[in-house]
Structures are given as structure tokens and as C-alpha cells.
Design a protein around this motif. Structure first.
Motif, PDB file in Angstrom:
ATOM      1  N   GLU A 146      22.041 -79.731 147.353  1.00  0.00           N
ATOM      2  CA  GLU A 146      22.916 -79.687 148.486  1.00  0.00           C
ATOM      3  C   GLU A 146      22.328 -79.458 149.787  1.00  0.00           C
ATOM      4  OE1 GLU A 146      26.008 -76.330 149.946  1.00  0.00           O
ATOM      5  OE2 GLU A 146      26.693 -77.469 148.050  1.00  0.00           O
ATOM      6  N   SER A 174      21.630 -76.900 141.970  1.00  0.00           N
ATOM      7  CA  SER A 174      22.639 -77.532 142.767  1.00  0.00           C
ATOM      8  C   SER A 174      22.738 -77.276 144.303  1.00  0.00           C
ATOM      9  CB  SER A 174      24.065 -77.140 142.179  1.00  0.00           C
ATOM     10  OG  SER A 174      25.206 -77.627 142.768  1.00  0.00           O
ATOM     11  N   HIS A 228      32.172 -75.440 145.865  1.00  0.00           N
ATOM     12  CA  HIS A 228      31.149 -74.530 145.532  1.00  0.00           C
ATOM     13  C   HIS A 228      31.779 -73.579 144.472  1.00  0.00           C
ATOM     14  CE1 HIS A 228      30.061 -75.289 150.000  1.00  0.00           C
ATOM     15  NE2 HIS A 228      29.405 -76.034 149.167  1.00  0.00           N
TER      16      HIS A 228
END
Length: 369
Positions: free
Chosen positions: A132, A128, A7
Motif C-alpha cells: 500500500e 499488505s 484496512h
């Protein structure tokens, strides 16, 4: 839960096209290595190819300066970030439109390009996170931000085709349909249009462009415009239809001023000198003085008198001075050299009178304690 390495890295940038990643590198000058400074003796013995490569490297290092912080930049960038951070990606919510207004040469384009780079990276991170979480829509190509620079008269169709071209998306006889599909398939969230004054807002073209920009914001897109003399853009006279379109835009467009730099206070003077010093730190001249602040101390206020606080004129002066120093072999900057440099016509007007006042210690503002 604490963030994991997955992350905290920059893997989200891999969602971008190679073209957008390269553009970001250009904007933030992350791909420009420092060539270093050599001695006059080292420069003297360089063979032709090595010397020319070194000239190209140090010229590029100076020219590829990323956006520098000034009070004007800080203010405008904070406004742009505030609008960005308050937005959501939804075609159910209309977006207000920012329009940057400033004279030519105040640095609007560099501000816009830097904001575009910031937003491309931020929106890549958002995608992103959406991937996820399992709710990112499929896309043909991820292009979250479009930046286009108008270079001449534009109609509504010209503008839409230009935007399609920026996405490498085909446009047919109905470019609005093509643009709408391109926006959806590329995940576009922000469109930045620079030099908007090239559109003729007095006639039918102006009405159509007002309407297409409003369509973009109604479509859920954020739109940022920039230009000179936006009063003319926002208050275009003409047919009742043109005036209605302009009135509708005035109800949605938020005006942000981008003024030239001033030195009317001690703090403003220090800010200007800090700006000159930032350029000084990227000069790679073999015979330049070794004392820190030499260019700023000797020529900082001179440069204000010459450029009158226009950022682009300062950039031009320092880049031309560096090129002159390299070409002549002097490898330093002098007053005689600076005097020989011609700047844009607008800032050169009444130059003789201004510099006579400066040399006499009587130039307004600059020579105040």
C-alpha cells in the motif's frame, strides 16, 4: 484518519499461498465444523455410511484442538510475541535466536506451530501495508515463515536442502546459495526448526550447523529452535572449532524453558482441571453424562496421576478413550476404560505404584487440600 473497511478485513491473507492458508486453517482448526451430539436412539438407526462419516467428523473435531491456554503456553507465547514485535525486516540487523527447551511431550511443537501461524498472518499484514505504501520488494512467491521438523540425523547441507524443499525451491550442489536466493525471492523472515537435537553437535556437523544458523541470523532472519536437552546442544564438546562454534551460539541464543504442567498449588490444580475441561467440551459421545464438567470432576486428577502433567500424554489418553467409547458402542468414558489405555513408555513407568497411591488418597500433591 479512521481505518476503512479495506484496512480492517482479512484481504491481506490473499497474499499467502493456498498451501499456507490451508496450513493456518489446520493449526487454528478453523476448518473443523462441530458435528454435534446425537442421542443413542439416533445413533442406533444410522445407516453404515452415515454412522462412519459421523465417527470421522467427531474424531477430527476432538483431534484438531487448537492450542489451549495454560500458564506455560501463556508464558512461552508471550516471549515469542515479544521477540517478534521487536524485530524489523532488515539484513542490516542481526537477530538473536530463541531456543525452546523441554522434555518430550510438553507441547513444544504445538506452541511453535501456533506461533508460526500467528506470524504468517501478521507478516502478511505487514506486506499488505508495504504494498500500500509502495515499498514492498517484488517476490516470486510470498512465504514469510518456514516451519520444519527434523526427523533424523541432519548435516548442514541436509538442513539447507530441507528448507529449500519447504519453499519448493530447487537446491543444487551448493544448497546455501540456493537457500539464500529462495529466502530473498520468497520474502522469508522467520525460520522455525523443531527437534534440533537430531543434529550431532559433537562433531564437524555440529560446528557447521551452528555456523549456518548464525549465518541465518546475520542475514537478518529470525530463527527459533526447539529441542530436548539443549545443554548438550549449547555446550557440545569436541575439537576447539566445535567449542568455538558453540560459544558463539551461546552468545546469541536465548533459552526459553517449556516445563510440564504441575499441580503443586491450588491454582495449578485448577489450571490442570480447566485444561481437561477444554477437552471435555469437544467430546461428542451419545451416552456421556449431561452434567457440565462430568469428565473433569470424575477423572481430572486421575488423568494427572496417569500422565504426570505431560500435555501430549493427556491428549493421547483422551483421544484413545473417545475412540474406545465409539468403537465399543459404550459412548461414554469410564475408569475401567481409562485403566485399559496404554500411554507412552516414559509416563507408564511406575504406573502401578502411582495409581495405588492415588486410589489410597495418598498421591503426593494431588490429594493435598
Amino acid at each position: 484518519m479512521p481505518p476503512t473497511a479495506e484496512h480492517t478485513d482479512h484481504s491481506h491473507l490473499q497474499l499467502l499461498t493456498a498451501r499456507d492458508r490451508e496450513w493456518i486453517d489446520e493449526v487454528f482448526a478453523t476448518n473443523v465444523p462441530d458435528p454435534g451430539t446425537c442421542t443413542p436412539e439416533q445413533l442406533e438407526v444410522m445407516e453404515l455410511r452415515v454412522r462412519e462419516r459421523y465417527r470421522m467428523q467427531r474424531t477430527r473435531y476432538l483431534r484438531m484442538m487448537p492450542l489451549l491456554e495454560t500458564p506455560v503456553v501463556t508464558d512461552v507465547m508471550s516471549r515469542l510475541r515479544l521477540m517478534a514485535n521487536s524485530a524489523i525486516d532488515s539484513d542490516m540487523h542481526q537477530q538473536d535466536i530463541l531456543i525452546l527447551n523441554g522434555e518430550p511431550g510438553v507441547g513444544k511443537t504445538m506452541i511453535l506451530r501456533t506461533h508460526a501461524g500467528d506470524e504468517i498472518r501478521r507478516l502478511a499484514l505487514h506486506r499488505s501495508l508495504a504494498l500500500e505504501d509502495g515499498h514492498a520488494p517484488p517476490l516470486a512467491t510470498f512465504r514469510p515463515v518456514l516451519y520444519v521438523h527434523l526427523r533424523g540425523p541432519m548435516t548442514r547441507f541436509d538442513l539447507m536442502r530441507l528448507l529449500c524443499d519447504a519453499l519448493s525451491w530447487p537446491s543444487d550442489t551448493n544448497p546455501q546459495r540456493g537457500l539464500e536466493r529462495a529466502i530473498q525471492q520468497c520474502g522469508v523472515q522467520l525460520i522455525i526448526i523443531d527437534e534440533i537435537q537430531h543434529v550431532n553437535f559433537d562433531g564437524k556437523t555440529g560446528r557447521d550447523v551452528h555456523n549456518i544458523i548464525r549465518w541465518m541470523s546475520n542475514f537478518g532472519l529470525r530463527v527459533i529452535l526447539a529441542g530436548t536437552d539443549v545443554d548438550w546442544v549449547l555446550n557440545g564438546a569436541g575439537t576447539p572449532a566445535v567449542e568455538v562454534a558453540a560459544r558463539n551460539s551461546r552468545g546469541r541464543w536465548i533459552r526459553v524453558e517449556v516445563p510440564k504442567l504441575e499441580v503443586s498449588t491450588r491454582q495449578q490444580k485448577e489450571n490442570w482441571l480447566d485444561l481437561v475441561y477444554a477437552f471435555e467440551c469437544r467430546l461428542r459421545l451419545a451416552n456421556a453424562p449431561t452434567s457440565d464438567g462430568w469428565l473433569t470432576d470424575q477423572f481430572g486428577l486421575y488423568m494427572y496421576a496417569r500422565t504426570q502433567g505431560y500435555f501430549n500424554s493427556l491428549v493421547l489418553m483422551i483421544n484413545l478413550a473417545a475412540a474406545y467409547a465409539i468403537d465399543t458402542g459404550s459412548e461414554t468414558i469410564t475408569r475401567t476404560m481409562l485403566d485399559s489405555i496404554d500411554l507412552e513408555y516414559e509416563v507408564e513407568r511406575q504406573r502401578v505404584q502411582r495409581m495405588a497411591l492415588f486410589d489410597a488418597g495418598a498421591y503426593p500433591v494431588i490429594c493435598e487440600p
